[in-house]
Design a protein around this motif. Sequence first.
Motif, PDB file in Angstrom:
ATOM      1  N   VAL A  97      -5.887  43.377  28.549  1.00 21.55           N
ATOM      2  CA  VAL A  97      -4.766  44.214  28.173  1.00 21.55           C
ATOM      3  C   VAL A  97      -4.904  45.401  28.935  1.00 21.55           C
ATOM      4  CG1 VAL A  97      -3.401  45.325  26.529  1.00 21.55           C
ATOM      5  CG2 VAL A  97      -4.359  43.340  25.825  1.00 21.55           C
ATOM      6  N   VAL A  98      -3.932  45.865  29.514  1.00 21.45           N
ATOM      7  CA  VAL A  98      -4.008  47.331  30.178  1.00 21.45           C
ATOM      8  C   VAL A  98      -3.263  48.183  29.323  1.00 21.45           C
ATOM      9  CG1 VAL A  98      -3.415  48.551  32.153  1.00 21.45           C
ATOM     10  CG2 VAL A  98      -4.755  46.872  32.401  1.00 21.45           C
ATOM     11  N   MET A  99      -3.466  49.137  28.974  1.00 20.37           N
ATOM     12  CA  MET A  99      -2.770  50.343  28.129  1.00 20.37           C
ATOM     13  C   MET A  99      -2.754  51.474  28.924  1.00 20.37           C
ATOM     14  SD  MET A  99      -3.486  51.395  24.023  1.00 20.37           S
ATOM     15  CE  MET A  99      -2.617  50.094  23.442  1.00 20.37           C
ATOM     16  N   ALA A 100      -1.543  51.780  29.556  1.00 17.90           N
ATOM     17  CA  ALA A 100      -1.394  52.960  30.371  1.00 17.90           C
ATOM     18  C   ALA A 100      -0.848  54.058  29.634  1.00 17.90           C
ATOM     19  CB  ALA A 100      -0.621  52.372  31.629  1.00 17.90           C
ATOM     20  N   HIS A 101      -1.261  55.165  29.657  1.00 22.67           N
ATOM     21  CA  HIS A 101      -1.264  56.282  28.946  1.00 22.67           C
ATOM     22  C   HIS A 101      -0.363  57.435  29.728  1.00 22.67           C
ATOM     23  CE1 HIS A 101      -3.853  55.407  25.319  1.00 22.67           C
ATOM     24  NE2 HIS A 101      -4.520  54.765  26.256  1.00 22.67           N
ATOM     25  N   GLY A 102       0.603  57.719  29.242  1.00 20.05           N
ATOM     26  CA  GLY A 102       1.197  59.004  29.921  1.00 20.05           C
ATOM     27  C   GLY A 102       2.127  58.731  31.341  1.00 20.05           C
ATOM     28  N   PHE A 103       2.835  59.835  31.579  1.00 21.27           N
ATOM     29  CA  PHE A 103       3.660  59.702  32.848  1.00 21.27           C
ATOM     30  C   PHE A 103       2.998  60.512  34.045  1.00 21.27           C
ATOM     31  CE2 PHE A 103       6.681  61.455  35.647  1.00 21.27           C
ATOM     32  CZ  PHE A 103       7.777  60.462  35.803  1.00 21.27           C
ATOM     33  N   PRO A 104       2.812  60.139  35.167  1.00 18.03           N
ATOM     34  CA  PRO A 104       3.329  58.829  35.835  1.00 18.03           C
ATOM     35  C   PRO A 104       2.392  57.656  35.586  1.00 18.03           C
ATOM     36  CG  PRO A 104       2.343  60.006  37.567  1.00 18.03           C
ATOM     37  CD  PRO A 104       2.380  61.002  36.280  1.00 18.03           C
ATOM     38  N   GLU A 105       1.276  57.717  34.911  1.00 17.56           N
ATOM     39  CA  GLU A 105       0.074  56.890  34.717  1.00 17.56           C
ATOM     40  C   GLU A 105       0.759  55.611  34.258  1.00 17.56           C
ATOM     41  OE1 GLU A 105      -1.958  60.423  35.810  1.00 17.56           O
ATOM     42  OE2 GLU A 105      -0.440  59.859  34.170  1.00 17.56           O
ATOM     43  N   HIS A 106       1.793  55.574  33.197  1.00 23.70           N
ATOM     44  CA  HIS A 106       2.104  54.262  32.723  1.00 23.70           C
ATOM     45  C   HIS A 106       3.022  53.608  33.789  1.00 23.70           C
ATOM     46  CE1 HIS A 106       6.492  55.426  32.055  1.00 23.70           C
ATOM     47  NE2 HIS A 106       6.067  56.467  31.850  1.00 23.70           N
ATOM     48  N   LEU A 107       3.743  54.308  34.754  1.00 20.74           N
ATOM     49  CA  LEU A 107       4.156  53.511  35.928  1.00 20.74           C
ATOM     50  C   LEU A 107       3.124  52.796  36.868  1.00 20.74           C
ATOM     51  CD1 LEU A 107       6.778  55.984  36.939  1.00 20.74           C
ATOM     52  CD2 LEU A 107       7.098  54.087  35.158  1.00 20.74           C
ATOM     53  N   LEU A 108       2.010  53.531  37.098  1.00 15.49           N
ATOM     54  CA  LEU A 108       1.206  53.071  38.179  1.00 15.49           C
ATOM     55  C   LEU A 108       0.374  52.114  37.564  1.00 15.49           C
ATOM     56  CD1 LEU A 108       0.106  56.770  39.325  1.00 15.49           C
ATOM     57  CD2 LEU A 108       1.893  55.347  40.251  1.00 15.49           C
ATOM     58  N   GLY A 109      -0.252  52.098  36.302  1.00 13.04           N
ATOM     59  CA  GLY A 109      -0.952  51.530  35.541  1.00 13.04           C
ATOM     60  C   GLY A 109      -0.607  50.258  35.386  1.00 13.04           C
ATOM     61  N   ARG A 110       0.639  50.203  34.887  1.00 10.27           N
ATOM     62  CA  ARG A 110       1.513  48.815  34.633  1.00 10.27           C
ATOM     63  C   ARG A 110       1.830  47.898  35.915  1.00 10.27           C
ATOM     64  NH1 ARG A 110       6.350  50.137  30.581  1.00 10.27           N
ATOM     65  NH2 ARG A 110       6.513  52.075  31.588  1.00 10.27           N
ATOM     66  N   LYS A 111       2.168  48.703  36.785  1.00 14.29           N
ATOM     67  CA  LYS A 111       2.478  48.198  38.163  1.00 14.29           C
ATOM     68  C   LYS A 111       1.297  47.474  38.795  1.00 14.29           C
ATOM     69  CE  LYS A 111       5.311  50.185  40.768  1.00 14.29           C
ATOM     70  NZ  LYS A 111       5.546  51.147  41.950  1.00 14.29           N
ATOM     71  N   ALA A 112       0.186  48.155  38.662  1.00 13.87           N
ATOM     72  CA  ALA A 112      -1.225  47.577  39.101  1.00 13.87           C
ATOM     73  C   ALA A 112      -1.509  46.541  38.372  1.00 13.87           C
ATOM     74  CB  ALA A 112      -2.219  48.588  39.493  1.00 13.87           C
ATOM     75  N   ALA A 113      -1.582  46.535  37.004  1.00 13.93           N
ATOM     76  CA  ALA A 113      -2.053  45.384  36.136  1.00 13.93           C
ATOM     77  C   ALA A 113      -1.442  44.218  36.529  1.00 13.93           C
ATOM     78  CB  ALA A 113      -1.860  45.989  34.672  1.00 13.93           C
ATOM     79  N   LEU A 114       0.174  44.286  36.278  1.00 18.29           N
ATOM     80  CA  LEU A 114       0.872  43.229  36.779  1.00 18.29           C
ATOM     81  C   LEU A 114       0.734  42.709  38.017  1.00 18.29           C
ATOM     82  CD1 LEU A 114       3.991  44.439  35.284  1.00 18.29           C
ATOM     83  CD2 LEU A 114       2.878  42.629  34.314  1.00 18.29           C
ATOM     84  N   GLN A 115       0.416  43.205  39.073  1.00 20.25           N
ATOM     85  CA  GLN A 115       0.043  42.742  40.180  1.00 20.25           C
ATOM     86  C   GLN A 115      -1.330  41.741  40.227  1.00 20.25           C
ATOM     87  OE1 GLN A 115       0.074  46.039  43.196  1.00 20.25           O
ATOM     88  NE2 GLN A 115       2.190  46.088  43.218  1.00 20.25           N
TER      89      GLN A 115
END
Length: 391
Positions: A97-115
Amino acid sequence: MTVPTSGAPAGGTRRVLHFVTGGFSGATQVAVELCRSQRQAGRLEPILVLRRKRSTDPAKVQALRDQGLEVHLVPGWAHCVTVWSLRRLCERLKPDVVMAHGFPEHLLGRKAALQAGVPAVVQVEHNSRERYGPWSLAQARALARRSAKLVGVSEGVRRTLVSLGMPEVLTVAIPNGIRLERFAAADAHPHALREPGIVMSARFARQKDQLTLIRALGLLAQRGLRPPLHLAGQGKASYMRASERLVRELGLEGQVRFLGYHKDMPALLMSQRIFVLSTHWEGMPLALLEGMAAGCACVASAVPGVEGVLEPGRTGLLTPEGDAAAMADALEQLLRDEALAQRLGAAARQRAIHEHSVELMMQRYEDLLLAIGQPASRHQSPAASPAGAGA
């Protein structure tokens, strides 16, 4: 909302990667607390990844590693570089699981994790007002459809997520918590023996509103009330200078103390009768929770993130955002009616104890993470929708 625990995942301890800013903000504080708690409980294997900023303090990073936490840093100077670096890190560490906290980290973190093919991603939103533009909002909505959960750190933040178009079925509220043991001595500091003073603990920034509190203090002086005001916190120099200038203009130099960084906030709070959070917006204000736990009578701006924490007339007083006259009226009530101030302070402390302990917050997050799909789906898409704003 608490998600029922499903038990430890089959095949070993679930690896949870927390991605957050390296600026050591409130979001970083929550992520660090989650990592500590998860490591101690042993049912999850936490990994902390910080997006490096100019303000990232190497000594603080090393201190976290010395505590036994696994900590990694990724570059923060360009979003595309952050995503690439975090994707490579996810491919190597293979979190469940990747838990991405805050903006813009939740955009960058989820994008990287899904890739990287991470089976589940979770957004944690820490504020009720973020700098979404049309493109970032479109990305957030697309990523939300591929997320396991969207967490707001208060009910107000959860409602904000829904109002922005995020799927309500995926959103939950997990209120932030604090370490209550730091305020265990509050009952040994009865209201009558405390200084009849005011504390506001907040950084000097656009979000916070020390100026309205200072103006309220000026109005109180006209009514014959001159309580001391302790302003704890650092921040942007221009905002601090504006506050200092207003203090001089209103002739309040003898009342207002600019403390800067204060090493022992519990002791300061437990020595004073009133805590104020004058602010323009919040997520879940930890400083307000600390004021409540310390047994202070609390006054705060009625903004999302605060509403729902203080119950007007029962655990504190709320005033309209930016309204110095209303704040002066609330403070005058507490200064002139000691019984009211004592009752509100005691009720606020009980609410903090029963609803805002860090242990309760940690348990809610752990329950949520253990309820998310099993890591056997590591190479499966976490959602049916292929949309992902470039993810």
